[in-house]
Design a protein around this motif. Structure first.
Motif, short mmCIF file in Angstrom:
data_model
loop_
_atom_site.label_atom_id
_atom_site.label_comp_id
_atom_site.label_asym_id
_atom_site.label_seq_id
_atom_site.Cartn_x
_atom_site.Cartn_y
_atom_site.Cartn_z
N THR A 6 0.98 -1.27 0.01
CA THR A 6 0.11 -0.21 -0.22
C THR A 6 1.01 1.20 -0.01
OG1 THR A 6 -1.78 -1.18 1.30
CG2 THR A 6 -1.86 1.15 1.25
N ALA A 7 2.13 1.16 0.84
CA ALA A 7 2.94 2.44 0.85
C ALA A 7 3.22 2.64 -0.48
CB ALA A 7 3.88 2.31 1.87
N SER A 9 2.31 1.65 -3.30
CA SER A 9 1.36 2.33 -4.38
C SER A 9 0.92 3.75 -3.99
CB SER A 9 0.06 1.33 -4.14
OG SER A 9 -1.01 1.88 -5.14
N THR A 10 0.91 4.07 -2.84
CA THR A 10 0.56 5.68 -2.65
C THR A 10 1.89 6.27 -2.99
OG1 THR A 10 -0.67 4.67 -0.43
CG2 THR A 10 -0.09 7.11 -0.62
N MET A 11 3.09 5.99 -2.88
CA MET A 11 4.34 6.95 -3.25
C MET A 11 4.23 6.93 -4.65
SD MET A 11 5.78 8.09 -0.65
CE MET A 11 7.29 8.40 -1.20
N THR A 13 1.64 6.98 -6.67
CA THR A 13 0.66 7.67 -7.34
C THR A 13 1.01 9.36 -6.84
OG1 THR A 13 -0.97 6.26 -6.56
CG2 THR A 13 -1.65 8.61 -6.67
N LEU A 14 1.78 9.63 -5.75
CA LEU A 14 2.43 10.92 -5.23
C LEU A 14 3.10 11.39 -6.49
CD1 LEU A 14 2.34 10.82 -1.61
CD2 LEU A 14 0.75 12.09 -2.94
#
Length: 46
Positions: A6-7, A9-11, A13-14
């Motif tokens: 999840t981390a 994937s979030t990074m 996206t950012l």
């Protein structure tokens, strides 16, 4: 391991959003730079 996925994937996206924002900003700056190329404004310079 789910937290790590999840981390990442979030990074991702950012980073993608940041890159897109910088790209748009660069295109706007290029358009502003070329927009001021007015040959009539430099008619007095020989």
């Amino acid at each position: 391991m789910e937290f790590f996925t999840t981390a990442v994937s979030t990074m991702s996206t950012l980073v993608t959003a940041l890159g897109a924002g910088l790209g748009v900003w660069g295109v706007i700056n290029l358009m502003e730079g070329y927009g001021s190329d007015n040959p009539a404004a430099n008619a007095h310079v020989r």
